[in-house]
Design an enzyme around this catalytic site. Structure first.
Site, mmCIF file in Angstrom:
data_model
loop_
_atom_site.group_PDB
_atom_site.id
_atom_site.type_symbol
_atom_site.label_atom_id
_atom_site.label_comp_id
_atom_site.label_asym_id
_atom_site.label_seq_id
_atom_site.Cartn_x
_atom_site.Cartn_y
_atom_site.Cartn_z
ATOM 1 N N ASN A 33 11.352 1.012 1.557
ATOM 2 C CA ASN A 33 10.842 1.508 2.415
ATOM 3 C C ASN A 33 9.399 1.874 2.164
ATOM 4 O OD1 ASN A 33 9.906 3.458 4.020
ATOM 5 N ND2 ASN A 33 11.491 4.128 4.242
ATOM 6 N N PHE A 34 8.191 1.757 2.010
ATOM 7 C CA PHE A 34 6.888 2.365 1.194
ATOM 8 C C PHE A 34 6.297 3.635 2.121
ATOM 9 C CE2 PHE A 34 5.144 -2.525 0.992
ATOM 10 C CZ PHE A 34 6.252 -2.758 0.124
ATOM 11 N N LYS A 35 7.305 3.902 3.392
ATOM 12 C CA LYS A 35 7.073 4.769 3.750
ATOM 13 C C LYS A 35 5.117 4.861 3.928
ATOM 14 C CE LYS A 35 10.921 7.593 3.182
ATOM 15 N NZ LYS A 35 11.572 8.898 1.851
ATOM 16 N N HIS A 60 15.300 6.736 10.942
ATOM 17 C CA HIS A 60 14.328 6.706 9.372
ATOM 18 C C HIS A 60 15.004 8.396 9.735
ATOM 19 C CE1 HIS A 60 13.285 7.888 5.623
ATOM 20 N NE2 HIS A 60 14.160 7.013 5.113
ATOM 21 N N GLU A 81 21.472 8.435 4.389
ATOM 22 C CA GLU A 81 20.961 8.759 3.839
ATOM 23 C C GLU A 81 20.856 10.627 3.829
ATOM 24 O OE1 GLU A 81 17.326 5.492 2.966
ATOM 25 O OE2 GLU A 81 16.766 7.099 4.235
ATOM 26 N N ILE A 97 17.130 13.073 -0.521
ATOM 27 C CA ILE A 97 15.810 11.771 -0.361
ATOM 28 C C ILE A 97 14.709 12.381 -1.116
ATOM 29 C CG2 ILE A 97 14.102 11.093 0.805
ATOM 30 C CD1 ILE A 97 16.197 10.515 3.563
ATOM 31 N N GLY A 137 17.226 8.553 -3.069
ATOM 32 C CA GLY A 137 17.384 9.571 -4.921
ATOM 33 C C GLY A 137 17.960 8.347 -5.445
ATOM 34 N N ALA A 167 12.470 4.500 -1.523
ATOM 35 C CA ALA A 167 11.270 4.072 -1.766
ATOM 36 C C ALA A 167 10.790 4.932 -2.767
ATOM 37 C CB ALA A 167 10.917 5.590 -0.158
ATOM 38 N N SER A 168 10.612 5.803 -2.813
ATOM 39 C CA SER A 168 9.952 6.550 -4.490
ATOM 40 C C SER A 168 10.122 6.380 -5.689
ATOM 41 C CB SER A 168 10.191 8.186 -4.584
ATOM 42 O OG SER A 168 11.389 8.358 -4.481
HETATM 43 O O1 G3P Z 1 14.140 5.062 3.975
HETATM 44 C C1 G3P Z 1 14.730 5.303 2.293
HETATM 45 C C2 G3P Z 1 14.253 6.681 1.612
HETATM 46 O O2 G3P Z 1 14.789 7.209 2.641
HETATM 47 C C3 G3P Z 1 14.846 7.263 0.280
HETATM 48 O O3 G3P Z 1 13.986 7.480 -0.399
HETATM 49 O O4 G3P Z 1 12.470 7.942 -2.236
HETATM 50 O O5 G3P Z 1 14.751 9.489 -2.007
HETATM 51 O O6 G3P Z 1 13.889 6.733 -2.397
HETATM 52 P P1 G3P Z 1 13.910 7.770 -2.015
#
Ligand code: G3P
Length: 225
Positions: free
Chosen positions: A12-14, A96, A144, A149, A184, A205-206
């Site tokens: 997810n590129f957000k 989301h 999630e 997150i 995470g 994402a991150s």
């Molecule tokens: O959609 C994926 C996201 O909500 C998780 O984000 O940055 O914790 O991988 P992250």
């Protein structure tokens, strides 16, 4: 566009500035290269503004980050299933954590995705929510925990039970729904643990979008499959 196979890694590129404009296409191409090199199914969720340009540039599945239950026509500013299908989307995230809907809207979104031949992926913040939305029969549910997150501790380490409990709860409602987990997730060990817990992939994402070397991170992630 190739089909999404499980186990899968979905990025997810957000709305990170790292993927503003053409940079979304650049990152999607890195994801595509790793998918081709390793044979692991990787999908991307670019910002909606770049959905069409990304979908025209890569052959891997491209998800919209959101869709609204609206029909074509008088729907200024809404994201219709028809619109994202036209842009080349394979499916859409729904609900989301950063863009929540109530169950009634989620059900409408799932239904409309199927009407437009789009794959619905519903996010859920808890086992209870995952169980509730499983009744709508989306193709995927990603659990999630919101508090994890964007952090450095993977859900698979901080709360492995939410993953295994979600798998059990969702499969009891509908065995055809594939459960993913996210929050995470950063490396191949986290992915391997997710699979061990019964998930059929991860949504993250991150860890990729903000990485100095996204290709190296992606290669590590898919090594967990
Ligand atoms: O959609 C994926 C996201 O909500 C998780 O984000 O940055 O914790 O991988 P992250």
């Amino acid at each position: 566009m190739s089909d999404l196979k499980t186990p899968t890694v979905i990025i997810n590129f957000k709305a990170y500035s790292e993927v503003d404009g053409i940079k979304a296409v650049d990152l999607a191409k890195v994801c595509e290269a790793v998918a081709e090199e390793t044979g692991v199914s990787i999908a991307v969720c670019p910002p909606i503004a770049e959905l069409g340009s990304v979908a025209r540039s890569v052959d891997i599945p491209v998800f919209s980050q959101n869709v609204d239950p609206r029909t074509p026509g008088s729907a200024t500013g809404w994201v219709t299933p028809s619109m994202i299908k036209g842009a080349g989307a394979y499916g859409s995230l729904i609900n989301h954590s950063e863009h929540r809907f109530d169950n009634e809207i989620i059900e409408q979104c799932v239904k409309m995705c199927y009407e437009y031949d789009l794959i619905p992926l519903v996010c859920a913040e808890s086992v209870e929510k995952a169980k509730a939305v499983a009744a709508f029969a989306p193709r995927f549910i990603a659990v999630e925990p919101p508090e994890l997150i964007g952090g450095d501790i993977s859900v698979t380490t901080a709360n492995p039970k939410i993953v295994s409990d979600t798998v059990e709860a969702v499969k009891a409602v509908n065995g055809d729904v594939a459960v993913l987990c996210g929050a995470g997730v950063k490396n191949g060990q986290d992915v391997a643990k997710a699979i061990e817990l019964g998930a059929e992939g991860v949504l993250l994402a991150s860890g990729v979008v903000k990485a100095k070397d996204p290709k190296a991170v992606l290669l590590d992630l898919v090594s967990g499959i």
